[in-house]
Scaffold this motif. Structure first.
Motif, short mmCIF file in Angstrom:
data_model
loop_
_atom_site.label_atom_id
_atom_site.label_comp_id
_atom_site.label_asym_id
_atom_site.label_seq_id
_atom_site.Cartn_x
_atom_site.Cartn_y
_atom_site.Cartn_z
N ALA A 202 97.59 -14.63 -31.84
CA ALA A 202 96.52 -13.64 -32.01
C ALA A 202 95.41 -13.86 -30.98
O ALA A 202 94.87 -12.89 -30.42
CB ALA A 202 95.96 -13.71 -33.43
N LEU A 203 95.06 -15.10 -30.71
CA LEU A 203 94.04 -15.39 -29.70
C LEU A 203 94.50 -14.97 -28.31
O LEU A 203 93.72 -14.45 -27.51
CB LEU A 203 93.72 -16.89 -29.68
CG LEU A 203 93.04 -17.48 -30.93
CD1 LEU A 203 92.73 -18.96 -30.71
CD2 LEU A 203 91.76 -16.71 -31.28
N LEU A 204 95.77 -15.18 -28.01
CA LEU A 204 96.30 -14.86 -26.70
C LEU A 204 96.33 -13.35 -26.44
O LEU A 204 96.10 -12.89 -25.33
CB LEU A 204 97.71 -15.45 -26.55
CG LEU A 204 98.44 -15.22 -25.22
CD1 LEU A 204 97.64 -15.80 -24.05
CD2 LEU A 204 99.83 -15.85 -25.28
N THR A 205 96.60 -12.58 -27.48
CA THR A 205 96.68 -11.12 -27.34
C THR A 205 95.37 -10.42 -27.65
O THR A 205 95.26 -9.20 -27.48
CB THR A 205 97.79 -10.56 -28.24
OG1 THR A 205 97.53 -10.93 -29.60
CG2 THR A 205 99.14 -11.12 -27.83
N GLY A 206 94.37 -11.17 -28.12
CA GLY A 206 93.09 -10.57 -28.44
C GLY A 206 93.07 -9.78 -29.73
O GLY A 206 92.24 -8.88 -29.90
N GLU A 207 93.95 -10.11 -30.66
CA GLU A 207 93.99 -9.43 -31.95
C GLU A 207 92.99 -10.11 -32.90
O GLU A 207 93.35 -10.91 -33.76
CB GLU A 207 95.40 -9.48 -32.54
CG GLU A 207 96.44 -8.76 -31.69
CD GLU A 207 97.82 -8.85 -32.29
OE1 GLU A 207 97.95 -9.07 -33.51
OE2 GLU A 207 98.80 -8.73 -31.52
N TRP A 208 91.72 -9.74 -32.77
CA TRP A 208 90.67 -10.41 -33.52
C TRP A 208 90.79 -10.18 -35.02
O TRP A 208 90.40 -11.02 -35.83
CB TRP A 208 89.30 -9.94 -33.03
CG TRP A 208 88.97 -10.45 -31.68
CD1 TRP A 208 88.87 -9.74 -30.53
CD2 TRP A 208 88.71 -11.81 -31.31
NE1 TRP A 208 88.57 -10.55 -29.47
CE2 TRP A 208 88.47 -11.82 -29.92
CE3 TRP A 208 88.66 -13.01 -32.02
CZ2 TRP A 208 88.18 -13.00 -29.23
CZ3 TRP A 208 88.37 -14.18 -31.33
CH2 TRP A 208 88.13 -14.17 -29.95
#
Length: 259
Positions: A202-208
């Protein structure tokens, strides 16, 4: 002398002579720039505090023989102001600036993605995400993963970093490139929990939105993996990283379980 303009973030400064400074910036169009700001350390300087680290500025440069010269500066965003009141956020921001400085090694080589990523990370660090505020260390880990990915060092989280076999896999090894399968795992590989790897994805793809309810133990376990991964691929430790406080009042297992 020929002049040019660019938008940039100030990464660091160094004293030069009695009143000048060398300013290192990451710019939108020209990548990393090192330029002289003449007289900036005098109280009468027209640049004032606009050329301090974290400043997002519109700058005009005059082309020089060895170093360009700053001739005009307009402030776009003072990303450093909200960080001065938050020690943890300030330290995380310093790590971001130092990482950008290391990843964009060549001067005057375009690095638009790194520039945009840094500007976005500093904005989120001070203002929070559209999905609400997040811990400074979480924003930092997301930035580190994405900055390394832009530089060509994206961690393998879905497949084995060595043989490419689709996961999920149970082991993580920084120097190998991320998750590894049972057959490929080197000695000393960490065995993080599946929830931690989902958090890193999630951090890598920016899925906050997927990071809203991540528990503190998973955040710290993920942070340990990110820090090891960054240190290996940058081939050096970040001087500002030890100042980032990842402690918690609750005692939890360390990041990664060596197999």
């Amino acid at each position: 002398m020929p002049t040019y303009r660019d938008e940039a973030v100030v990464l660091r400064t160094h004293k030069l002579g009695e009143a000048d400074r060398i300013i290192t910036l990451l710019s939108r169009q020209n990548g990393k720039i090192r330029a002289v700001a003449r007289g900036v350390r005098r109280t009468s300087s027209k640049f004032g505090g606009r050329l301090e680290p974290f400043s997002h500025v519109d700058v005009q440069f005059a082309t020089g023989r060895a170093l360009d010269v700053v001739t005009q500066v307009e402030s776009l965003h003072a990303y450093g102001e909200p960080l001065l009141a938050d020690y943890d956020a300030y330290c995380c921001g310093q790590v971001m600036l130092e990482t950008a400085d290391h990843l964009v090694a060549e001067e005057r080589e375009p690095a638009l993605q790194q520039y945009r990523l840094l500007v976005g990370a500093l904005r989120v660090l001070g203002q929070g995400t559209t999905d609400g505020p997040r811990p400074a260390t979480m924003v930092l880990d997301s930035y580190l993963l994405r900055a390394l990915a832009v530089a060509g060092y994206a961690p393998a989280l879905d497949a084995c970093a060595r043989c490419g076999t689709e996961g999920p896999h149970a082991f993580f090894h920084p120097s190998t490139g991320g998750m590894v399968c049972v057959e490929c795992r080197p000695p000393g590989s960490a065995r993080p929990r599946p929830e931690t790897i989902a958090y890193l994805q999630a951090l890598l793809t920016g899925e906050w939105s997927a990071t809203r309810d991540v528990e503190s133990p998973r955040q710290r376990e993920g942070a340990g993996l990110v820090q090891a991964f960054v240190q290996w691929h940058l081939e050096r430790g970040l001087r500002s990283m030890p100042y980032v406080d990842r402690r918690s009042p609750v005692k939890d297992p360390p990041a990664g379980r060596p197999d």
